[in-house]
Design an enzyme around this catalytic site. Structure first.
Site, PDB file in Angstrom:
ATOM      1  N   TYR A 159      22.049   0.454  34.318  1.00  0.00           N
ATOM      2  CA  TYR A 159      20.949  -0.517  34.214  1.00  0.00           C
ATOM      3  C   TYR A 159      20.378  -0.854  35.598  1.00  0.00           C
ATOM      4  O   TYR A 159      19.156  -0.890  35.788  1.00  0.00           O
ATOM      5  CB  TYR A 159      21.512  -1.752  33.519  1.00  0.00           C
ATOM      6  CG  TYR A 159      20.562  -2.867  33.241  1.00  0.00           C
ATOM      7  CD1 TYR A 159      19.542  -2.732  32.308  1.00  0.00           C
ATOM      8  CD2 TYR A 159      20.705  -4.097  33.883  1.00  0.00           C
ATOM      9  CE1 TYR A 159      18.691  -3.789  32.032  1.00  0.00           C
ATOM     10  CE2 TYR A 159      19.870  -5.160  33.608  1.00  0.00           C
ATOM     11  CZ  TYR A 159      18.850  -5.003  32.688  1.00  0.00           C
ATOM     12  OH  TYR A 159      18.018  -6.047  32.422  1.00  0.00           O
ATOM     13  N   LYS A 163      16.668  -0.284  36.901  1.00  0.00           N
ATOM     14  CA  LYS A 163      15.854  -1.451  37.269  1.00  0.00           C
ATOM     15  C   LYS A 163      15.422  -1.419  38.731  1.00  0.00           C
ATOM     16  O   LYS A 163      14.305  -1.836  39.062  1.00  0.00           O
ATOM     17  CB  LYS A 163      16.623  -2.735  36.953  1.00  0.00           C
ATOM     18  CG  LYS A 163      16.764  -3.015  35.446  1.00  0.00           C
ATOM     19  CD  LYS A 163      15.418  -2.982  34.738  1.00  0.00           C
ATOM     20  CE  LYS A 163      15.413  -3.796  33.457  1.00  0.00           C
ATOM     21  NZ  LYS A 163      14.112  -3.647  32.753  1.00  0.00           N
TER      22      LYS A 163
END
Ligand SMILES: NC(=O)c1ccc[n+]([C@@H]2O[C@H](COP(=O)([O-])OP(=O)(O)OC[C@H]3O[C@@H](n4cnc5c(N)ncnc54)[C@H](O)[C@@H]3O)[C@@H](O)[C@H]2O)c1
Length: 290
Positions: A159, A163
């Site tokens: 993640y 991101k």
């Protein structure tokens, strides 16, 4: 009708995306509410229509390059334009690096990083074509990063990588899209949604009404709505860290003073240690403590 600006919100059926869709509709946008499956996007469209707004649902999967071309076409066909794209769709597959499966890595990169590229690419191609045809474009691209991608968080290497990539992607998009009349900004939200409810319960126990209000997605949506509004044509290339009412600008990598490598390897080691000691940490949230 034609006075409405058109907005596409991916992952618009729940959480933050729902809040963006509702507020953008209230602020005079015709909204394409995109989410997987039949349920969530249609529910938000019904809410927007009930409040007197204009919206249509889309179930295009943002990981699918061809499908997202259809998503952007839907906006133009139904509402005659494309002014705002909010790339917000997201999933979590948390696991420590040593335990993470290939599928957990690939799925998260696909929805966040590729799913930002797909919609942004198809929108950018339209905006460029319009600008080159002499039309006045006043576009907005909003992407979504996370504190995890900016400052790091154990158990989220997939993640965080996606991101952080989105934040960097947005800086490049901002530079490339500026000549066409399009801004690109990134938000790092903190809000109570189905993505964050379980972790918050683990850290804080029962979530009080006061906490729910403090972390209502509405606070993030207000900043997004401002970025999509008429007064922000000059605001581009920024990362906004929004934790409920608390808002800050996250500023990124900064090169510290450089030095010329000494010939001697031991001296090089000492010089590198001195440079490390003099440098601020690569990422921190000190400024957040207000
Ligand atoms: N809630 C927070 O505090 C927080 C913090 C940091 C970042 N974010 C980011 O904000 C965004 C929204 O998160 P949220 O908290 O509202 O979560 P959420 O789960 O409530 O909403 C995300 C939506 O994205 C949709 N989605 C997932 N895969 C999709 C796909 N392939 N195509 C289309 N839609 C898809 C889901 O169905 C869901 O409705 C995400 O990018 C998330 O990573 C949220």
């Amino acid at each position: 009708m034609s006075a409405l600006r058109t907005a596409v919100v991916t992952g618009g059926g729940r959480g933050l995306g729902r809040a963006y869709s509702m507020l953008l509709a209230a602020a005079g946008h015709a909204v394409v509410v995109n989410d997987l499956g039949d349920g969530p996007a249609a529910d938000v469209v019904a809410e927007i229509r009930a409040a007197g707004g204009t919206a249509v649902a889309s179930d295009h999967d943002v990981t699918d390059f061809a499908a997202t071309a259809g998503l952007i076409e839907l906006a133009e066909e139904r509402f005659g334009g494309l002014d705002v794209v909010v790339a917000n769709a997201g999933i979590l597959r948390d696991r420590t690096l040593a335990s993470m499966t290939e599928a957990e890595w690939d799925d998260v990169i696909a929805v966040h990083l590729k799913g930002t590229f797909t919609v942004a690419h198809h929108a950018a191609a339209r905006w460029r074509a319009r600008a080159k045809a002499g039309e006045a474009v006043d576009g907005r691209l909003i992407t979504t990063t996370s504190a995890s991608g900016l400052y790091g968080n154990i158990g989220q290497s997939n993640y965080a990588a996606a991101k952080a990539g989105i934040a960097a992607f947005t800086l490049v998009a901002s530079q490339e899209l500026r000549p066409y009349g399009v801004t690109a900004n990134c938000v790092a939200p903190s809000a109570l949604t189905r993505l964050t409810e379980a972790p918050l319960r683990r850290f804080e126990g029962e979530i009080t009404d006061r906490r729910r209000e403090e972390l209502d997605p509405h606070w993030v949506a207000r900043v997004v709505a401002w970025l999509c509004g008429p007064d922000t044509r000059d605001v581009t290339g920024h990362v906004f860290d929004i934790r409920g009412r608390q808002v800050g600008i996250a500023s990124g990598w900064h090169l510290q003073p450089t030095f010329t490598q000494p010939d001697d390897p031991d001296e090089l080691g000492r010089a590198l240690r001195a440079a490390i000691a003099a440098a601020p940490p690569a990422a921190d949230m000190e400024g957040r403590r207000t």
